[in-house]
Design a protein around this motif. Structure first.
Motif, PDB file in Angstrom:
ATOM      1  N   GLU A 109       0.799  -1.224   0.000  1.00 45.60           N
ATOM      2  CA  GLU A 109       0.000   0.000   0.000  1.00 45.60           C
ATOM      3  C   GLU A 109       0.825   1.265   0.000  1.00 45.60           C
ATOM      4  OE1 GLU A 109      -2.597  -0.951   3.490  1.00 45.60           O
ATOM      5  OE2 GLU A 109      -1.526   0.713   4.418  1.00 45.60           O
ATOM      6  N   MET A 132       1.550   6.472   4.103  1.00 45.46           N
ATOM      7  CA  MET A 132       0.858   7.679   4.563  1.00 45.46           C
ATOM      8  C   MET A 132       1.728   8.392   5.588  1.00 45.46           C
ATOM      9  SD  MET A 132      -3.090   6.435   5.015  1.00 45.46           S
ATOM     10  CE  MET A 132      -2.805   5.036   6.090  1.00 45.46           C
ATOM     11  N   GLU A 175      -0.337   8.835  14.281  1.00 49.55           N
ATOM     12  CA  GLU A 175      -1.308   7.755  14.511  1.00 49.55           C
ATOM     13  C   GLU A 175      -2.130   7.951  15.779  1.00 49.55           C
ATOM     14  OE1 GLU A 175       0.199   3.660  14.023  1.00 49.55           O
ATOM     15  OE2 GLU A 175       1.896   4.585  13.007  1.00 49.55           O
ATOM     16  N   GLU A 220      -5.579   0.221   9.820  1.00 54.09           N
ATOM     17  CA  GLU A 220      -6.026  -1.163   9.967  1.00 54.09           C
ATOM     18  C   GLU A 220      -7.209  -1.224  10.925  1.00 54.09           C
ATOM     19  OE1 GLU A 220      -3.573  -3.841  12.146  1.00 54.09           O
ATOM     20  OE2 GLU A 220      -3.321  -2.451  13.805  1.00 54.09           O
TER      21      GLU A 220
HETATM   22  P1  AMP Z   1      -0.734  -2.352  10.870  1.00 53.43           P
HETATM   23  O1  AMP Z   1      -0.410  -3.695  11.458  1.00 53.43           O
HETATM   24  O2  AMP Z   1      -1.426  -2.419   9.546  1.00 53.43           O
HETATM   25  O3  AMP Z   1      -1.387  -1.430  11.860  1.00 53.43           O
HETATM   26  O4  AMP Z   1       0.689  -1.649  10.625  1.00 53.43           O
HETATM   27  C1  AMP Z   1       1.632  -1.524  11.645  1.00 53.43           C
HETATM   28  C2  AMP Z   1       2.238  -0.150  11.642  1.00 53.43           C
HETATM   29  O5  AMP Z   1       2.840   0.124  10.363  1.00 53.43           O
HETATM   30  C3  AMP Z   1       1.208   0.953  11.816  1.00 53.43           C
HETATM   31  O6  AMP Z   1       0.940   1.173  13.155  1.00 53.43           O
HETATM   32  C4  AMP Z   1       1.894   2.119  11.168  1.00 53.43           C
HETATM   33  O7  AMP Z   1       2.857   2.680  12.042  1.00 53.43           O
HETATM   34  C5  AMP Z   1       2.642   1.491  10.026  1.00 53.43           C
HETATM   35  N1  AMP Z   1       1.857   1.558   8.779  1.00 53.43           N
HETATM   36  C6  AMP Z   1       1.000   0.627   8.322  1.00 53.43           C
HETATM   37  N2  AMP Z   1       0.470   1.001   7.145  1.00 53.43           N
HETATM   38  C7  AMP Z   1       1.006   2.201   6.843  1.00 53.43           C
HETATM   39  C8  AMP Z   1       0.870   3.118   5.742  1.00 53.43           C
HETATM   40  N3  AMP Z   1       0.080   2.846   4.697  1.00 53.43           N
HETATM   41  N4  AMP Z   1       1.590   4.252   5.779  1.00 53.43           N
HETATM   42  C9  AMP Z   1       2.407   4.532   6.812  1.00 53.43           C
HETATM   43  N5  AMP Z   1       2.594   3.705   7.860  1.00 53.43           N
HETATM   44  C10 AMP Z   1       1.909   2.561   7.893  1.00 53.43           C
END
Ligand code: AMP
Ligand code: GLY
Length: 431
Positions: free
Chosen positions: A191, A194, A198, A289
């Motif tokens: 993806e 971004m 957070e 997420e």
């Molecule tokens: P997730 O398990 O999908 O929450 O991803 C773990 C961590 O990765 C998140 O808490 C963000 O810090 C980082 N992250 C996930 N997706 C993105 C994104 N599209 N852009 C920037 N950081 C991301």
């Protein structure tokens, strides 16, 4: 009411702590629990993935309500197991069925859900191991940093972010061909990155009515200044100062309401928590997420701020009366600092005796929640990477943090580690 709570982390100790304050509670059992839950409830040695054994316990002990803490049993269908059997009629279950838990269990499912229901999130593409070449071409076409996610549950370790194109392609090989995450990596989501800050939102819903719990920010990296490897979470704060009225309204209208409406439109029943990881990009919320449970360590700052009766809320949720429930939030701030075993999130020792637990803080100032602990011959010992959550309460985040760190300093075990900068980024932004 007799309640069985599944889980053994700081989150479950916090839920247990809050449940024991309820006038509706008769007996509370926690499976498998930790030394903290052992001191306020009855720990039961049952594997949380062994649904038939849990079922036998439910019948034998006249359990009226089953609350599922962690994601793995939800994604495996524990709620379907109990709801679809006539042996457990009348049992209230808290947590979504498998269909709803897919919002957490498959990143591809969650992404497709968001696109279908116009919920803001980063652009993405999904690839299986049959289209690894196409995945690599996709990497060539997009601008770094590259965000690569294993589709399934990977205990927070399934997200790799890199600006190095060769490393991104090697990551695809590791996941899709090398099976680094087993079945969880049979697909990857790539993806758009971004840029932002957070925040986590926690919504409880019966699929119709909903209540929004306090928002929280967690600190995932092991080291100060957000450096080092990712962990389950090293601390958390609530409220989050940059969540102002405008951002909250946008989150409600663009994300929370469309999510609940989307579940309904897709005919996915839901009875539990939706934990939405958001990125504030400029002044707009985007979903990073979904999880379909409470967060750890976020729960250790959220529940101490809930003034109303949690068991009453679960009871209302179970009987379709959530719309009648009056959720009351404490205006005070809460912070938590996690004490971890030396080496975490890598290898660490277990079985080290923890000292200083007898000097418990005044309940108005703080609470000690156990995570990876166990009781052994009358002593409390370390039993995991994240060991203790030191929750402080105060009129503002500074005061709460002062109390969290006072607790953190008073508890000891060999090679104790913790972050010294929890909350500092949001406090600095506030000034
Ligand atoms: P997730 O398990 O999908 O929450 O991803 C773990 C961590 O990765 C998140 O808490 C963000 O810090 C980082 N992250 C996930 N997706 C993105 C994104 N599209 N852009 C920037 N950081 C991301
Ligand atoms: N602290 C993040 C989680 O519980 O997934």
């Amino acid at each position: 009411m007799n309640v069985l709570l599944l889980g053994s982390g700081g989150c479950e100790h916090a839920i247990a702590w809050k449940l024991t304050q309820s006038s509706l509670l008769s007996n509370l059992y926690v499976a498998p629990g930790n030394a903290g839950t052992d001191s306020i409830a009855t720990n039961v040695d049952i594997d949380i993935m062994d649904f038939p054994s849990i079922g036998r316990f439910v019948r034998k002990h006249d359990i009226n309500m089953l609350i599922v803490g962690p994601e793995a049993p939800l994604v495996e269908g524990i709620i379907d197991f109990f709801q679809d059997s006539d042996k457990f009629e009348g049992l209230v279950t808290i947590g979504p069925r498998k269909a709803g838990a897919m919002l957490e269990g498959s990143k591809d499912f969650a992404k497709a859900f968001m696109v279908r229901h116009d919920i803001p999130t980063a652009d993405y593409a999904t690839f299986t191991n049959n289209d690894i070449d196409a995945a690599k071409v996709f990497i060539d076409e997009i601008t770094p940093p590259y965000v690569i996610k294993a589709d399934g549950l990977a205990a927070g370790k399934g997200v790799i972010i890199t600006s190095d194109r060769a490393e991104a392609k090697a990551t695809l090989d590791d996941i899709l061909v090398g099976n680094q995450f087993g079945d969880a990596g049979s697909q990857v989501v790539i993806e758009q990155f971004m840029e932002g800050i957070e925040v986590s939102y926690f919504v409880v819903t019966d699929g119709d009515a909903y209540r929004i719990l306090p928002s929280a920010k967690d600190y995932k990296r092991a080291g100060d200044g957000d450096t080092g490897p990712n962990t389950g979470g090293m601390g958390a704060v609530s409220p989050v100062p940059f969540v102002d009225a405008e951002f909250h309204t946008k989150t409600l209208n663009q994300i929370i309401i469309p999510t609940i409406k989307g579940l309904k439109e897709d005919e996915i029943p839901f009875n539990g928590f939706i934990f939405i990881g958001l990125m504030k990009v400029g002044s707009d919320p985007y979903v990073i997420e979904y999880n379909t449970r409470l967060g750890d360590p976020e729960t250790e700052v959220i529940l101490p701020r809930v003034k109303s009766d949690l068991l009453h809320m679960f009871d209302a949720l179970g009987s379709g009366m959530l719309s009648e429930y009056d959720l009351q939030i404490d205006e005070r701030a809460a912070t938590t600092v996690i004490l971890t075993s030396g080496g975490y999130p890598g290898a660490y020792d277990k079985g080290i005796t923890i000292t200083g637990l007898d000097k418990t803080p005044d309940a108005k100032e703080g609470i000690v929640f156990h995570a990876g602990t166990k009781t052994s011959r009358g002593k409390v010992q370390t039993n995991g990477g994240r060991v203790i959550a030191c929750t402080g309460l105060g009129a503002n985040l500074e005061k709460a943090l002062e109390r969290s760190y006072k607790i953190a300093d008073s508890i000891d075990f060999g090679k104790k580690q913790y972050r010294k900068d929890i909350g500092q980024d949001v406090i600095a932004k506030e000034e």
